[in-house]
Design a protein around this motif. Sequence first.
Motif, short mmCIF file in Angstrom:
data_model
loop_
_atom_site.label_atom_id
_atom_site.label_comp_id
_atom_site.label_asym_id
_atom_site.label_seq_id
_atom_site.Cartn_x
_atom_site.Cartn_y
_atom_site.Cartn_z
N GLY B 122 14.50 -3.71 18.94
CA GLY B 122 14.43 -4.34 17.63
C GLY B 122 14.58 -3.40 16.46
O GLY B 122 14.22 -3.75 15.33
N THR B 123 15.10 -2.20 16.68
CA THR B 123 15.37 -1.33 15.54
C THR B 123 16.72 -1.69 14.95
O THR B 123 17.58 -2.27 15.61
CB THR B 123 15.41 0.15 15.95
N SER B 124 16.89 -1.31 13.67
CA SER B 124 18.14 -1.70 13.01
C SER B 124 19.32 -0.91 13.56
O SER B 124 20.44 -1.42 13.62
CB SER B 124 18.01 -1.48 11.52
N PHE B 125 19.10 0.34 13.99
CA PHE B 125 20.22 1.11 14.53
C PHE B 125 20.78 0.51 15.80
O PHE B 125 21.98 0.43 16.00
CB PHE B 125 19.79 2.55 14.81
N GLY B 126 19.85 0.06 16.67
CA GLY B 126 20.31 -0.58 17.90
C GLY B 126 21.17 -1.79 17.57
O GLY B 126 22.21 -2.01 18.18
N GLY B 127 20.75 -2.54 16.57
CA GLY B 127 21.50 -3.73 16.19
C GLY B 127 22.88 -3.39 15.68
O GLY B 127 23.88 -3.96 16.12
N ILE B 128 22.94 -2.38 14.77
CA ILE B 128 24.26 -2.05 14.21
C ILE B 128 25.16 -1.48 15.29
O ILE B 128 26.35 -1.81 15.37
CB ILE B 128 24.10 -1.08 13.01
N GLY B 129 24.56 -0.66 16.18
CA GLY B 129 25.37 -0.07 17.25
C GLY B 129 25.94 -1.12 18.16
O GLY B 129 27.13 -1.13 18.45
N SER B 130 25.08 -2.06 18.59
CA SER B 130 25.61 -3.04 19.55
C SER B 130 26.58 -3.99 18.88
O SER B 130 27.55 -4.41 19.50
CB SER B 130 24.48 -3.79 20.24
N SER B 131 26.36 -4.31 17.60
CA SER B 131 27.32 -5.22 16.97
C SER B 131 28.68 -4.55 16.84
O SER B 131 29.72 -5.17 17.08
CB SER B 131 26.81 -5.68 15.61
N ARG B 132 28.69 -3.26 16.49
CA ARG B 132 29.98 -2.57 16.39
C ARG B 132 30.64 -2.44 17.76
O ARG B 132 31.84 -2.66 17.91
CB ARG B 132 29.78 -1.19 15.79
#
Lengths: 219, 320
Positions: B122-132
Amino acid sequence: MGHLPFDIAHMLAGSLVLVSFAMLYQNRLYSLLNMLAVHALVLALSVAWQAYIQHAPHLYITAAIALGFKAIVIPIALKRMVFQMGIHREVETVVGTGLTMLAGIAMVAVSLEVMLPVTSGSDPVAREDIALALSVLLIGLLMMVTRRNAVSQIAGFMSLENGIVLAATGAQGMPLVVEISVAFSILIAFIVIGIFLFRIRERFDTVDDRALDRFRGEH
Amino acid sequence: MTFEALIWQGIQMMLALALAPLLTGLVRKAKARLLRRRGAPLLQPYRDLRRLLGKDVVLADNASWLFRVAPYVIFALTWVAAALVPTFSTGLMFSWSGDLIAIIALLGSVRFLQALAALDIGTSFGGIGSSREMMFASLAEPAMNMLVFTLALVARSTQLSTIANVMFGAGLRVSLALALFGFIIVAIAENARIPVDNPATHLELTMVHEAMVLEYSGRHLAMIEFAAMIKLLLYVSLIGCIFFPFGMAQDEQALLLPRILACGIGLACYAAKLAFAGLALALFETSIAKMRVFRVPDFIGVALMLGLLGTLLLFVSRSL
């Protein structure tokens, strides 16, 4: 491997198509002009290979013209022009690379569909070469249509002309006089276009052809 | 006979494991030398992995079982995929399962798991990484499939062993040249190499793959890093076996000695291919700048176009 000479000829023609696509992909003027030089280099290789497999020594002259004028003189001159006009850092607005490339694929499809049935009776080497040459030509045309900057339109024009030369060498027996006169008329066209470019730039402070539309009151 | 076949297959599987860190080390070393730095020794990736394996895992409080299981599954799936690619010999014991579409599916599951695990904390970096990562993958996977279709049209099979055997006599073909360029683009994108992603960066704006693995530590991180190294080796072996199958041992000989000799030559050629690919990759990466994230779809789109073009040429003319 009796097919090898033909395979190499096809391969060179195919790489010319590939470099045409690479030109469509570029959105910076300098890299576009570099690609134009590579385009002419591949053309020179292709023509030289045709000269070798057709035993036609005069084609070597065509290859030398392609190498000297189109791969060296014209790109350098264009780069100098771009530099003098101070547009060497500009990124060009293209319609959208993906869309343009798709249109390019459509061009290749059209030229293969048109050329292969029409030339079905002729020499199997020339057939695919001519089809690929037509697609190089159409991609050059596409580039002239989709670009707004006059310099990249010149690049499209030059790559179009490379397609014509490729088609001419694939079909055996084009006289040398015709080839040389075509090459020189291209050079003259280049000079005329260059002068026009500077005139357009003086008048409108830009080489974006939307300025011409505005001048005519179309927008 | 079956025992011997099993041994060759075992060598093939272990080779992927043993050489992957060396290839990564070679790329890093070559890049450092090109930048006139001395660089870490070639064996540094092995040491890194050993060090990470010995360290404690730091887990976030809200990490679920998925986060803990994912690294091992990712490693296992990547290893299976890499073991399926023929490296030094065709016609091995499990060659029948070495299908290109199966390999794409295995790598697709790896990506899926990695993205899920990145979202889990649930960190924002994980989210941005997986979306990219998913944005790139949604283009890279169709591109890969189109390229596979091109190969399948030439070789009339999607089985790697058969494709490699066909490519021995395929000669120069325009569609294959297009497919080669497409494959290289997909390999660069999938391995998070420089124009698409920088494997050495931790800058928020640019990282893709690193952003997804940011929360991992200790042996979990070791598994994920190892999987990334194996993936690089996998793509290099894939390109080597499809487009440059020179020196690979062909079908099984009856006698043991010629078989060993042929496989020896195959191994030497494979090592040469790996070295060449590593050096070429390092040269390419040092000579090019990383592109903006929103330019990447164009770049991967080129691979898709090349695959389309190759398929088109093959449909229209059988000799291209």
